[in-house]
Design a protein around this motif. Structure first.
Motif, PDB file in Angstrom:
ATOM      1  N   LEU A   6      40.438  42.633  29.186  1.00 14.22           N
ATOM      2  CA  LEU A   6      39.859  43.257  30.373  1.00 14.22           C
ATOM      3  C   LEU A   6      40.642  44.505  30.776  1.00 14.22           C
ATOM      4  CD1 LEU A   6      38.896  40.116  32.492  1.00 14.22           C
ATOM      5  CD2 LEU A   6      37.451  41.496  30.989  1.00 14.22           C
ATOM      6  N   SER A  51      36.978  47.192  38.809  1.00 13.14           N
ATOM      7  CA  SER A  51      35.939  47.593  39.774  1.00 13.14           C
ATOM      8  C   SER A  51      36.522  47.916  41.153  1.00 13.14           C
ATOM      9  CB  SER A  51      34.857  46.525  39.891  1.00 13.14           C
ATOM     10  OG  SER A  51      35.278  45.456  40.697  1.00 13.14           O
ATOM     11  N   ASP A  70      46.581  42.388  35.064  1.00 14.92           N
ATOM     12  CA  ASP A  70      45.739  41.236  34.733  1.00 14.92           C
ATOM     13  C   ASP A  70      46.455  40.453  33.636  1.00 14.92           C
ATOM     14  OD1 ASP A  70      42.474  40.784  35.451  1.00 14.92           O
ATOM     15  OD2 ASP A  70      43.285  39.563  33.826  1.00 14.92           O
ATOM     16  N   ARG A  71      46.127  39.167  33.528  1.00 11.75           N
ATOM     17  CA  ARG A  71      46.715  38.409  32.432  1.00 11.75           C
ATOM     18  C   ARG A  71      45.890  38.544  31.162  1.00 11.75           C
ATOM     19  NH1 ARG A  71      45.800  32.446  34.991  1.00 11.75           N
ATOM     20  NH2 ARG A  71      43.551  32.396  34.912  1.00 11.75           N
ATOM     21  N   GLY A  97      44.878  41.174  39.225  1.00 10.63           N
ATOM     22  CA  GLY A  97      43.670  40.500  38.716  1.00 10.63           C
ATOM     23  C   GLY A  97      42.538  41.517  38.666  1.00 10.63           C
ATOM     24  N   CYS A  98      42.838  42.681  38.081  1.00  8.02           N
ATOM     25  CA  CYS A  98      41.922  43.838  38.173  1.00  8.02           C
ATOM     26  C   CYS A  98      40.661  43.673  37.354  1.00  8.02           C
ATOM     27  CB  CYS A  98      42.642  45.108  37.741  1.00  8.02           C
ATOM     28  SG  CYS A  98      43.084  45.091  35.977  1.00  8.02           S
ATOM     29  N   GLY A  99      40.656  42.741  36.373  1.00 13.06           N
ATOM     30  CA  GLY A  99      39.479  42.632  35.507  1.00 13.06           C
ATOM     31  C   GLY A  99      39.197  43.965  34.838  1.00 13.06           C
ATOM     32  N   SER A 151      40.407  41.752  44.142  1.00 15.43           N
ATOM     33  CA  SER A 151      39.003  41.483  44.444  1.00 15.43           C
ATOM     34  C   SER A 151      38.566  40.283  43.625  1.00 15.43           C
ATOM     35  CB  SER A 151      38.156  42.713  44.084  1.00 15.43           C
ATOM     36  OG  SER A 151      36.825  42.515  44.507  1.00 15.43           O
ATOM     37  N   ALA A 152      37.920  39.340  44.296  1.00  9.45           N
ATOM     38  CA  ALA A 152      37.432  38.129  43.625  1.00  9.45           C
ATOM     39  C   ALA A 152      38.558  37.427  42.870  1.00  9.45           C
ATOM     40  CB  ALA A 152      36.279  38.475  42.676  1.00  9.45           C
ATOM     41  N   ASP A 167      51.034  37.652  34.908  1.00  7.92           N
ATOM     42  CA  ASP A 167      50.436  36.596  35.719  1.00  7.92           C
ATOM     43  C   ASP A 167      50.873  36.761  37.166  1.00  7.92           C
ATOM     44  OD1 ASP A 167      49.354  33.478  34.866  1.00  7.92           O
ATOM     45  OD2 ASP A 167      49.958  33.923  36.929  1.00  7.92           O
ATOM     46  N   VAL A 168      49.923  36.663  38.066  1.00  9.74           N
ATOM     47  CA  VAL A 168      50.228  36.840  39.481  1.00  9.74           C
ATOM     48  C   VAL A 168      51.223  35.780  39.968  1.00  9.74           C
ATOM     49  CG1 VAL A 168      48.272  35.487  40.338  1.00  9.74           C
ATOM     50  CG2 VAL A 168      49.192  37.280  41.746  1.00  9.74           C
TER      51      VAL A 168
END
Ligand SMILES: C[S@@+](CC[C@H](N)C(=O)[O-])C[C@H]1O[C@@H](n2cnc3c(N)ncnc32)[C@H](O)[C@@H]1O
Length: 352
Positions: free
Chosen positions: A153, A129, A148-149, A124-126, A197-198, A179-180
């Motif tokens: 991003l 950051s 990330d899905r 979910g690295c976006g 993160s987040a 997808d995680v």
């Protein structure tokens, strides 16, 4: 040259990473589904402080957008995060993450058997950051696998990847779209570390369990930062604070997502899979210097509360107006509580 957008407070954030970022990024390989490698269209100007969560803010007309937290998505699509929002929060996220978890992590990484360098998966690295924060805190060469899905991003994450580690060693990256909820131990084979993160608070219990099982199966530690704790302190206080906070928390738990229960659920899941778990607070501390982030956070926080409890709309409208005015005047301080979690799974490679 970078394209920029002006924030409500007059600052600038990149609309999309420019050629300079790409040239300096230190990427040696970019793999995975990147939507044919095409460059995505420029993101909407964040200036329009107006980008996203359709109908979320109490004082916006239908079709207007209340915050920059999410990008537009179809009704059945998962939420898509706006790069402007992730950029806006990056500095505060970096200041908030718990340094106390880094030493136990470094000790574990130093004891890994026979490693030429670290392989770190950011789930979910976006826009990446976590890598920009963590890579310079760890010694040795590193290869980051950015998951990330959202391919849009991943593009940002690839071009703005970290360049060197704490001791100046090389950092390389690749991206993987996925997808995680479908992560497997095989996908993490050879991993030294999993980070996020987040992320945890936007997952379901099943997805967190899948993540814990994959880490345990691969025998790698996990550093999972900045999960919302469901507690917010605003100074000065307002009689509506608690009601808004409760409605927001209920909104976060919609559709089976964990929201403020994420840290407890993750601690349980990793413990059940045999990991040793440590949790540390990592609050955002927002003052006059963070007014652009605070304003966007307020819009999203109040907007979600109203979406959850429409009967709050009139009072929330007044509340948001007053809060934004105090924020602009430099008179508002907010602590948004988060937690970081370090899970040390039993190594599968014979090290302890
Ligand atoms: C709040 S953003 C955080 C991004 C980044 N880690 C950061 O701290 O800036 C959550 C990210 O997780 C991704 N995400 C959410 N659910 C996911 C899932 N089930 N599988 C993969 N990625 C997911 C979103 O696309 C988004 O990039």
């Amino acid at each position: 040259m970078r394209k920029t957008a002006t924030t409500p407070s007059g600052g600038t954030i990149p609309a999309q990473p420019g050629p300079r970022d790409s040239a300096e990024s230190g990427i040696v390989s970019v793999e995975g589904d990147m939507s044919g490698g095409s460059v995505p269209a420029p993101v909407p100007a964040a200036a329009d402080a107006d980008a996203v969560i359709l109908g979320a803010g109490p004082s916006f007309r239908p079709g207007e957008q209340a915050t920059v937290r999410l990008r537009e998505a179809g009704p059945d699509d998962p939420p898509r995060y706006a790069p402007e929002w992730l950029e806006l929060r990056e500095g505060v996220d970096a200041a908030a993450r718990a340094h106390d978890l880094l030493d136990p992590l470094r000790i574990r990484l130093a004891n890994l058997p026979g490693r030429a360098g670290l392989v770190i998966h950011d789930v979910g690295c976006g826009t990446g950051s976590m890598g920009r924060w963590l890579a310079p805190h760890l010694d040795g060469s590193q290869h980051w696998v950015l998951h990330d899905r959202d391919p849009y991003l991943l593009h940002f994450a690839a071009v703005a990847s970290p360049r060197s580690s704490a001791d100046g060693s090389r950092v390389t990256v690749e991206t993987r779209r996925g997808d995680v909820g479908r992560l497997t131990p095989d996908a993490l084979a050879g991993a030294s570390l999993v980070t996020a993160s987040a992320l945890l608070d936007v997952l379901t219990r099943e997805e967190v369990d899948t993540l814990a099982a994959a880490c345990a199966g691969a025998g790698c530690p996990a550093l999972l930062t900045l999960s919302v704790a469901g507690r917010v302190e605003l100074t000065p206080s307002d009689p509506l604070d608690t009601e808004i906070a409760e409605a927001f928390n209920a909104h976060q738990r919609r559709s089976g997502l964990l929201g403020p229960d994420a840290i407890t659920a993750a601690a349980e899941a990793f413990s059940e899979h045999g990991a040793t778990v440590q949790v540390h607070p990592s609050p955002w501390r927002l003052g006059p210097g963070e007014s652009a982030l605070t304003a966007q956070w307020l819009r999203g926080w109040v907007g979600a509360a109203v979406e959850q409890r429409p009967e709050l709309r009139e009072r929330a409208d007044r509340y948001l107006r007053d809060r934004l005015a105090a924020c602009e005047a430099g008179e508002l301080h907010v602590v948004v509580h988060h937690s970081d979690l370090l899970a040390l799974s039993r190594p599968t490679g014979g090290a302890s």
